[in-house]
Write a protein that holds these residues in place. Structure first.
Motif, PDB file in Angstrom:
ATOM      1  N   ARG A 301     -11.167  25.193 -11.963  1.00 18.98           N
ATOM      2  CA  ARG A 301     -11.190  23.877 -11.686  1.00 18.98           C
ATOM      3  C   ARG A 301     -11.901  23.747  -9.681  1.00 18.98           C
ATOM      4  O   ARG A 301     -11.789  24.884  -8.883  1.00 18.98           O
ATOM      5  CB  ARG A 301      -9.973  23.733 -10.871  1.00 18.98           C
ATOM      6  N   TRP A 324     -15.566  20.150 -16.895  1.00 15.39           N
ATOM      7  CA  TRP A 324     -14.763  19.863 -15.031  1.00 15.39           C
ATOM      8  C   TRP A 324     -15.706  18.229 -14.359  1.00 15.39           C
ATOM      9  O   TRP A 324     -16.948  18.441 -14.578  1.00 15.39           O
ATOM     10  CB  TRP A 324     -14.819  20.760 -13.795  1.00 15.39           C
ATOM     11  N   TRP A 333     -11.174  16.391  -9.353  1.00 14.67           N
ATOM     12  CA  TRP A 333     -11.523  17.859 -10.549  1.00 14.67           C
ATOM     13  C   TRP A 333     -10.569  17.394 -11.665  1.00 14.67           C
ATOM     14  O   TRP A 333      -9.243  17.342 -11.036  1.00 14.67           O
ATOM     15  CB  TRP A 333     -12.032  18.550 -10.228  1.00 14.67           C
ATOM     16  N   HIS A 334     -11.391  16.887 -12.294  1.00 15.77           N
ATOM     17  CA  HIS A 334      -9.972  16.833 -13.813  1.00 15.77           C
ATOM     18  C   HIS A 334     -11.474  17.157 -14.992  1.00 15.77           C
ATOM     19  O   HIS A 334     -12.451  17.197 -15.569  1.00 15.77           O
ATOM     20  CB  HIS A 334      -9.755  15.369 -13.938  1.00 15.77           C
ATOM     21  N   MET A 335     -10.583  17.809 -16.356  1.00 14.42           N
ATOM     22  CA  MET A 335     -11.078  17.995 -17.070  1.00 14.42           C
ATOM     23  C   MET A 335     -11.700  17.267 -18.071  1.00 14.42           C
ATOM     24  O   MET A 335     -11.006  16.219 -18.716  1.00 14.42           O
ATOM     25  CB  MET A 335     -10.574  18.992 -17.991  1.00 14.42           C
TER      26      MET A 335
END
Length: 403
Positions: A301, A324, A333-335
């Motif tokens: 991440r 990401w 941040w996010h997947m």
């Protein structure tokens, strides 16, 4: 297999097999062949798709359904007296991206019925044994479920490396004696095993020539996904859970959808060791990892200070590219998932091909065909963060039809 089949749809005998398998996961089942009765064959016929392609006999499901009771009665009698013979499988080539093709085997309706009845019994035995990491062709499980599990595992933190794996021609390379030994660990009924063997050791009619492969199970047959699941359950799932994870220094997880799987790691040194050992493990059972498509990806991440809309590495899984993405707030941040480039290109080409094929049809028929294609694509790829790829297909479809 993916449908949410309830216990009320199963026979009392199958329910007893299922309960025994749950109570004693290592016990062998001795009496199974008698469960393939006329009712089981009718249930299997009902699960055959209406528009499924015809086998070597040229008979469709609706044609086989004429005088169904008589045909089922005759089939059941031949099964009881060991006079049933599996007809050759008709092989066709399905186009794939990059001017490649994938061989698909098409069985006759009668053979699909037998395979469906066998699969129903195998499912009752193995469903309680399969691990949670397995998502392919199982009741109440789907590719979307595998993707949700991936998001959940990554959100727990501590995952920095992804092993993206690809098995070359998996169904064609299954070693049949190995598969038979795996089945015999749970099944002691020789009559049942003889029927499974007839589905395995069947000839193939390919472009007018008859061949009898020594390895593999035909991709496209009803029973192949279940046999493939059983094979990789023994080769990969149990091995990773009980032998590999206990020897790693950091956290790790496995998610598998039939022969498509990824492994997440906390530490790069763990990932490198497992990749090396995994290749040897696969070779031991006749399988080969694709040297170019099997790779380690750093998937850490990004830090809060990192700027830009994208960060870190990315990998492909079940038709999606996972990466990401920066949150809308710009401070996290996010997947995220988007349609893989090859899949999007294939969908666009299919739309243009549909427009060319149906250009002389009435407008209403053209509209329905295009809507069905786009709706099917949206049904699978309609996930969070993928709106841009969906809009590309929608706009391209309008342009293709207008052209």
């Amino acid at each position: 297999m993916n449908g949410a089949r309830t216990s009320s749809e199963l026979s009392p005998g199958l329910l007893r097999v299922m309960e025994r398998a749950k109570r004693n996961p290592h016990e062998r089942q001795f009496s199974l062949a008698h469960l393939i009765d006329e009712e089981a064959l009718k249930r299997a016929y009902g699960r055959v798709r209406k528009k499924s392609a015809a086998g070597v006999d040229g008979m469709s499901k609706s044609e086989y359904g004429m005088d169904l009771d008589e045909k089922i009665r005759d089939l059941h009698q031949r099964l009881k007296t060991s006079k049933y013979r599996h007809q050759p499988i008709r092989r066709v080539q399905i186009p794939k991206p990059g001017n490649r093709t994938r061989p698909i085997g098409i069985s006759t309706v009668e053979d699909k019925v037998v395979q469906g009845a066998l699969t129903e019994i195998l499912e009752a035995i193995y469903e309680a044994e399969f691990l949670n990491c397995s998502y392919g062709f199982r009741r109440r499980r789907s590719p979307h479920g595998a993707m949700r599990q991936l998001v959940s595992d990554v959100r727990k933190g501590g995952i920095n490396v992804i092993l993206e794996a690809d098995i070359e021609s998996f169904f064609d390379r299954i070693v049949r004696p190995n598969l038979t030994k795996m089945l015999q660990k749970r099944i002691a009924d020789k009559s049942f095993m003889r029927l499974v063997g007839k589905c395995l050791h069947v000839g193939v009619l390919d472009d007018g020539s008859f061949i009898r492969p020594d390895t593999g199970t035909v991709q496209g047959s009803i029973i192949s996904p279940m046999l493939g699941n059983i094979y990789l359950h023994n080769v990969l799932d149990i091995w990773f859970e009980h032998e590999v994870k206990t020897r790693l220094s950091g956290r790790a997880f496995l998610i598998r959808y039939c022969d498509d799987f990824i492994i997440g790691f906390e530490r790069m040194d763990d990932a490198q060791r497992v990749k090396e050992v995994l290749c040897k493990r696969m070779e031991k059972y006749g399988l080969t990892l694709h040297p170019e498509k099997t790779r380690l990806v750093e998937f850490k991440r990004p830090s809060l200070k990192q700027k830009g809309k994208k960060g870190g590495g990315n990998f492909d899984f079940l038709g999606f590219t996972v990466y990401w993405k920066q949150n809308r707030s710009g401070i996290g941040w996010h997947m995220a998932c988007k349609t893989r480039k090859a899949k999007l290109s294939a969908a666009i080409n299919a739309v243009y091909q549909q427009c060319r094929i149906g250009r002389h049809s009435p407008m209403s028929m053209q509209h329905k065909a295009l809507v069905d294609k786009v709706r099917g694509h949206f049904g699978y790829f309609g996930v969070n963060d993928n709106i841009r790829c969906l809009k590309i297909l929608q706009i391209t479809t309008k342009r293709a039809w207008f052209k």
